[in-house]
Design a protein around this motif. Sequence first.
Motif: not given
Length: 280
Positions: A1-16
């Motif tokens: 796999x070349x790349x994985x995109x991790x979306x974040x809004x800096x919330x607890x849910x996004x951090x998990x």
Amino acid sequence: MKSMLILTDFSDAAFRAAEYATHLAPLLGAERLILYHAYRTMVVGSDVPVPAPQVENLLYIENMEKLAALQDQLRMMTDTDTKYELLAEDAFLPDQLNKLCRENEVELVVMGVAGKTGLQQFFMGSNTAQVLKTSEFPVLVVPLEAVVGKEITSIVFSTDLENISKASLEKLHHYLDLFKPEVHVINVESATEDRYSEESRKQITRLHELLEKYNPAFHYVTGTHIADSVIAFSKEHHASLIVTVPKKHSFLSSIFHKSISKELAYNSNVPLLSIPALPD
């Protein structure tokens, strides 16, 4: 796999979700993890986002600093030398997502769902629904209750027994080959005298043939609420992951897809892998 995109809004849910993705990356062979945050700039007195150079520059710097801090936290959680890339931009995520994935050779999008407050849950649920509806790439939705570092030993593949393209099945095979899990295929239908049409029976035979090497167990469940039935089944069989292949233009499938995401957000600790309906 070349790349994985991790979306974040800096919330607890996004951090998990970012934690979960970081631990999953070595198994998937991901060469780099892209930590991505989309923000919107507004000019006072305007009802629509418009360029505001000074505000935008300050927001960009602030968000890049937050991404850098997130990267530092994630690096401390694993022994692997994972390559991270940080990306923040003034953009509306659903409009930008597929272009971003194509340009960066992304093969999997990861995002969180749920939140501590009703308002957070509303926005996180809305963002998740938009991404699932828009994405032309597989999306892994990680609920806040997901156990980080837990091996994926059992997968529940939920299907409506409609035709699944060869391209989508190849994506499913890819993840089954990587995880080598116990596979459960579940179809939920309402109680009727003749539950399965001739076409459905053909699809059942086809699925048996296409998934034969994974030795799956097939389950045909009667229920009035598909999402509730899938969640209950997944808990009963201690599933590590739920997989769906929603149809892009099916009204009923869109309802199912939205409801399963909502159920995961509020009731389940099982991540959801949504594989898009790809053309052959």
